[in-house]
Design an enzyme around this catalytic site. Sequence first.
Site, short mmCIF file in Angstrom:
data_model
loop_
_atom_site.label_atom_id
_atom_site.label_comp_id
_atom_site.label_asym_id
_atom_site.label_seq_id
_atom_site.Cartn_x
_atom_site.Cartn_y
_atom_site.Cartn_z
N HIS A 123 -3.69 -5.16 1.01
CA HIS A 123 -3.62 -5.64 2.64
C HIS A 123 -3.98 -7.03 2.78
CE1 HIS A 123 -2.46 -1.71 3.93
NE2 HIS A 123 -3.40 -1.13 3.35
N CYS A 127 0.92 -1.27 -0.09
CA CYS A 127 -0.10 -0.15 0.11
C CYS A 127 0.94 1.17 0.06
CB CYS A 127 -1.27 0.02 1.37
SG CYS A 127 -2.50 1.14 1.08
#
Length: 501
Positions: A438, A340
């Site tokens: 994630h 991310c």
Amino acid sequence: MRAARPRALMVQGTGSDVGKSVLVAGLARAYARRGLKVAPFKPQNMSNNAAVTAEGGEIGRAQALQARAAGIAPSVHMNPVLLKPESDRGSQVVIQGRAEGRIEAGAWRSRRARFLPAILDSFATVGAGRDLVLVEGAGSAAEVNLRAGDVANMGFAEAAGLPVVLAGDIDRGGVIAALVGTAAVLSPPDAARIRGFLVNKFRGDPALFADGMDFVAGRTGWHPVGVLPWLPATARLPAEDAVRLERPVAGRGGDRPPVSIAVPMLSRIANFDDLDPLLAEPAVSVAFVPPGRPLPRDADAIVLPGTKSTRGDLAMLREQGWDIDIIAHRRAGGRVLGLCGGLQLLGRRVDDPQGSDGAPGSSPGLGLLDVATAMAAQKVVREAQGIAPDYGGAAVRGYEIHMGATEGPDAARPLVLLDGRPDGARSADGRVEGSYLHGLFGSDGFRAAWLESLRAGTASGLPFEAGVDAALDEIAEALEAHLDLDGLLALAEEPGWSPRP
């Protein structure tokens, strides 16, 4: 006229990290195993560890775990107010799953009470059709300087008419003073809301603290719920905040596991539970490197975690000299993976002209991937699944929470395909890579293939998610053995609902 509240009990603590989140998760699993319909609730949370719900909103990661413990799907109403710190003075505010802008710390204290109607609305939504709602407080119940306008602890307990059980942590020392001191500093009405107390994280025979429990009960008049021993199973659950990272963290292997992974502790580290599956691997050592220390030269891989402030943490990397360490690691043939915000750090540039992720401006990235990131005001929040083509087509599953898009030549080699669309990037030699997903390492097949690419024979075949459920069962069994769960349930049945007009 407001309907009567569901049967509910609030768990507050004498301080942060006393085990409130795990206690609520364990209680949720224990009562669910008894056949009750249980739901978790936390009125206000402050954490950069977030989870995505099926509605496409975000809540604290701990409430998602608690919902899992209760055997139900997480909902945005389980954590109606989530503060995600972006700096020492300001946070993004997420209300019922949706980002609603930023607020400074001083302004939050004066404005938080306005969110109480939404919080009570979510509480009623969560409680509908449930036998029991387990409510988690935040920080310390004794923060009387924050009591005016409070919606996280006694302010919410008062508004919802909830009985409270107070948890103290004996492992940090001074638990008797912490419990009795909390009773001493609270106002009489707030102190009266506490019906019971428990002591958590006792090392040794809990019966040895019987005199201590009697002393606290005698001084406070609270019901002694029990003494819970230190539970190793809690280490297999994701932590709610970064307090855990302030302690040494490593895998469960021998003196020198075959694979070593370094993770720089960014100033606004987010969703660091992404690394929990690697921590669980017996042949892997994970070192969270704090500021002031260089990244280890002999690491097999460096993983850049998520961050709530990409450009802020780019500056922090350079202040620490970690950019030099990472580039040297890459030149020596080492592997680098960004998750991310970590993916964004690896690119050539991060542009944020509108200040969507902090102050407006542009920052040079580490330049290890030929991509650039453009921040945008709209946040991507969604569950996702797909495959990792360069890792044997391993299935991956997780969630996205990010602002901005990352594009460039290396993005033509995506690390994963999510629901058929490319995500992330890889360098031409495959030694630098990243993804917005994630939970990537929670996908057992991908984790095994990635570890094997670092060093053959490393992957253990560990079923990580099954291990989380097994840990929740172990914790529930310990609570059944050491706490008065019938007494806690009786406290939750006490009348006390006094609806506001």
